[in-house]
Design an enzyme around this catalytic site. Structure first.
Site, PDB file in Angstrom:
ATOM      1  N   ALA A 224       0.868  -1.167   0.000  1.00 47.92           N
ATOM      2  CA  ALA A 224       0.000   0.000   0.000  1.00 47.92           C
ATOM      3  C   ALA A 224       0.911   1.225   0.000  1.00 47.92           C
ATOM      4  O   ALA A 224       2.072   1.142   0.406  1.00 47.92           O
ATOM      5  CB  ALA A 224      -0.882  -0.022   1.238  1.00 47.92           C
TER       6      ALA A 224
ATOM      7  N   GLY B 155       0.583  -4.824   1.055  1.00 46.83           N
ATOM      8  CA  GLY B 155      -0.612  -4.835   0.215  1.00 46.83           C
ATOM      9  C   GLY B 155      -0.382  -5.499  -1.131  1.00 46.83           C
ATOM     10  O   GLY B 155      -1.325  -6.026  -1.732  1.00 46.83           O
TER      11      GLY B 155
HETATM   12  C1  HXC Z   1       5.088   4.334  -1.309  1.00 45.28           C
HETATM   13  C2  HXC Z   1       6.947   3.331  -2.161  1.00 45.28           C
HETATM   14  C3  HXC Z   1       6.588   2.093  -1.569  1.00 45.28           C
HETATM   15  C4  HXC Z   1       5.375   2.046  -0.826  1.00 45.28           C
HETATM   16  C5  HXC Z   1       8.448   1.828  -2.623  1.00 45.28           C
HETATM   17  N1  HXC Z   1       8.100   3.108  -2.796  1.00 45.28           N
HETATM   18  N2  HXC Z   1       7.540   1.177  -1.873  1.00 45.28           N
HETATM   19  N3  HXC Z   1       6.203   4.440  -2.021  1.00 45.28           N
HETATM   20  N4  HXC Z   1       4.665   3.185  -0.721  1.00 45.28           N
HETATM   21  N5  HXC Z   1       4.924   0.909  -0.259  1.00 45.28           N
HETATM   22  C6  HXC Z   1       8.833   4.151  -3.543  1.00 45.28           C
HETATM   23  C7  HXC Z   1      10.081   4.600  -2.795  1.00 45.28           C
HETATM   24  O1  HXC Z   1       9.734   5.562  -1.823  1.00 45.28           O
HETATM   25  C8  HXC Z   1      10.898   5.177  -3.921  1.00 45.28           C
HETATM   26  O2  HXC Z   1      10.403   6.478  -4.237  1.00 45.28           O
HETATM   27  C9  HXC Z   1      10.572   4.268  -5.090  1.00 45.28           C
HETATM   28  O3  HXC Z   1       9.320   3.623  -4.765  1.00 45.28           O
HETATM   29  C10 HXC Z   1      11.603   3.185  -5.306  1.00 45.28           C
HETATM   30  O4  HXC Z   1      11.795   2.480  -4.080  1.00 45.28           O
HETATM   31  P1  HXC Z   1      13.225   2.251  -3.384  1.00 45.28           P
HETATM   32  O5  HXC Z   1      12.996   2.005  -1.947  1.00 45.28           O
HETATM   33  O6  HXC Z   1      14.162   3.367  -3.751  1.00 45.28           O
HETATM   34  O7  HXC Z   1      13.700   0.925  -4.129  1.00 45.28           O
HETATM   35  P2  HXC Z   1      14.692  -0.203  -3.579  1.00 45.28           P
HETATM   36  O8  HXC Z   1      15.836   0.439  -2.845  1.00 45.28           O
HETATM   37  O9  HXC Z   1      14.971  -1.093  -4.728  1.00 45.28           O
HETATM   38  O10 HXC Z   1      13.851  -1.015  -2.474  1.00 45.28           O
HETATM   39  C11 HXC Z   1      12.699  -1.757  -2.837  1.00 45.28           C
HETATM   40  C12 HXC Z   1      11.876  -2.137  -1.582  1.00 45.28           C
HETATM   41  C13 HXC Z   1      11.576  -0.875  -0.761  1.00 45.28           C
HETATM   42  C14 HXC Z   1      12.663  -3.147  -0.722  1.00 45.28           C
HETATM   43  C15 HXC Z   1      10.590  -2.827  -2.068  1.00 45.28           C
HETATM   44  O11 HXC Z   1      11.009   0.119  -1.641  1.00 45.28           O
HETATM   45  C16 HXC Z   1      10.605  -1.072   0.348  1.00 45.28           C
HETATM   46  O12 HXC Z   1      10.956  -1.608   1.398  1.00 45.28           O
HETATM   47  N6  HXC Z   1       9.348  -0.590   0.169  1.00 45.28           N
HETATM   48  C17 HXC Z   1       8.333  -0.652   1.198  1.00 45.28           C
HETATM   49  C18 HXC Z   1       7.848  -2.058   1.382  1.00 45.28           C
HETATM   50  C19 HXC Z   1       6.771  -2.100   2.451  1.00 45.28           C
HETATM   51  O13 HXC Z   1       7.025  -1.810   3.621  1.00 45.28           O
HETATM   52  N7  HXC Z   1       5.569  -2.457   2.039  1.00 45.28           N
HETATM   53  C20 HXC Z   1       4.442  -2.534   2.934  1.00 45.28           C
HETATM   54  C21 HXC Z   1       3.723  -1.245   2.855  1.00 45.28           C
HETATM   55  S1  HXC Z   1       2.458  -1.140   4.053  1.00 45.28           S
HETATM   56  P3  HXC Z   1      11.370   7.764  -4.330  1.00 45.28           P
HETATM   57  O14 HXC Z   1      10.404   8.886  -4.579  1.00 45.28           O
HETATM   58  O15 HXC Z   1      12.102   7.823  -3.066  1.00 45.28           O
HETATM   59  O16 HXC Z   1      12.252   7.435  -5.512  1.00 45.28           O
HETATM   60  C22 HXC Z   1       1.243  -2.030   3.440  1.00 45.28           C
HETATM   61  C23 HXC Z   1       0.157  -2.129   4.402  1.00 45.28           C
HETATM   62  C24 HXC Z   1      -1.099  -2.711   3.969  1.00 45.28           C
HETATM   63  O17 HXC Z   1       1.206  -2.523   2.363  1.00 45.28           O
HETATM   64  C25 HXC Z   1      -2.093  -2.682   5.053  1.00 45.28           C
HETATM   65  C26 HXC Z   1      -1.768  -2.100   6.342  1.00 45.28           C
HETATM   66  C27 HXC Z   1      -1.482  -0.631   6.444  1.00 45.28           C
END
Ligand code: HXC
Length: 257
Positions: free
Chosen positions: A65, A108
């Protein structure tokens, strides 16, 4: 129909939907949800379409998400609009659909993939429920669907540690139906969807409904539900055609009636 965050094309009777927010690794914001709801409704309503594939990019199916969209929301904001409830409209899709997952399917993203009837993974896929690292929990069904898919021990471990599971472990654990080389993922998923699309449509709807019923009911009630749907198919033209075609050693020709 065009969408802001989703590319949709029809390949014969298969609708291929590709999440298209590369700048955010397909993070699922409100626009993505609106696009998914509209695209799945259009797919379900289109008589020429029989099966769908939802995929992302080679790097990410969806990285969760959208954290930036959620970060400043209050309880009242979330509860007031029943945040994420719109995904119930995606899971209400009656026709079969497959999630084709390459790269990250996190939070998500993993939950969206698990809403599919089954998942095919590329060998670079990574699944996880890392929400605990953000001080929240799964919120789009992950605690329920992951537990049903892989059992309590691994689901609990994944939700509590936030660790990722690779494609091989996901297949071993029963989260995905099969693993294919990443570069071939979309073609393989479309091939599988094309095979499903060639089945008698009412039988496909019935299969989906009865397998899903296994998660909602007792064994005895589920078996009765299955049997009633099975009986019901004997009221269809396609059942007569399917069995006649077998006896006559030819392919069935379905009308969907
Ligand atoms: C918003 C996101 C995002 C997310 C990545 N991005 N995941 N933006 N929401 N979930 C954005 C980053 O901010 C970044 O934007 C761009 O995408 C590229 O990501 P990077 O982190 O630079 O890439 P990388 O270093 O290759 O790492 C990939 C990754 C990491 C390991 C997948 O992005 C990550 O850990 N993302 C979050 C994963 C996560 O926690 N997901 C769960 C979300 S909560 P910029 O602008 O900086 O370039 C969820 C909850 C559901 O899903 C229900 C309960 C709330």
């Amino acid at each position: 129909m065009t969408y802001e965050t989703l590319l949709v094309e029809q390949r014969g009777a298969v609708t291929l939907m590709t999440l298209n927010r590369p700048q955010a690794l397909n993070a699922l914001n409100s626009q993505v949800l609106a696009d998914l709801i509209a695209a799945f409704a259009a797919f379900d309503a289109d008589d020429s379409q029989r099966c769908a594939v939802l995929t992302g990019s080679e790097k990410a199916f969806a990285a969760g998400a959208d954290i930036k969209e959620m970060s400043s929301q209050s309880f009242a904001d979330m509860y007031g609009v029943n945040f994420f409830a719109g995904y119930d409209r995606v899971t209400a899709t009656r026709k079969p659909w497959i999630a084709a997952v390459n790269g990250f399917a996190l939070g998500g993203g993993c939950e969206l993939a698990m809403m599919a009837d089954f998942i095919i993974a590329g060998d670079n896929a990574k699944f996880g429920q890392p929400e605990i690292k953000l001080a929240v929990t799964p919120g789009m069904g992950g605690s329920q669907r992951l537990t049903r898919a892989i059992g309590k021990a691994k689901a609990m471990e994944m939700c509590l540690t936030g660790r990722m599971m690779d494609a091989a472990e996901a297949e071993r654990s029963g989260l995905v139906a099969k693993v294919v080389p990443a570069a071939e993922l979309v073609d393989e998923a479309v091939k599988t969807a094309t095979a499903i699309a060639a089945m008698a449509p009412l039988a496909a709807l019935a299969c989906k409904e009865m397998v899903n019923a296994a998660f909602e009911t007792t064994l005895q009630q589920g078996v009765v539900f299955e049997r009633r749907l099975f009986h019901g198919l004997f009221g269809t033209e396609d059942q007569k055609e399917g069995m006649a075609a077998f006896v006559e050693k030819r392919a069935g020709n379905w009308t969907g009636k």
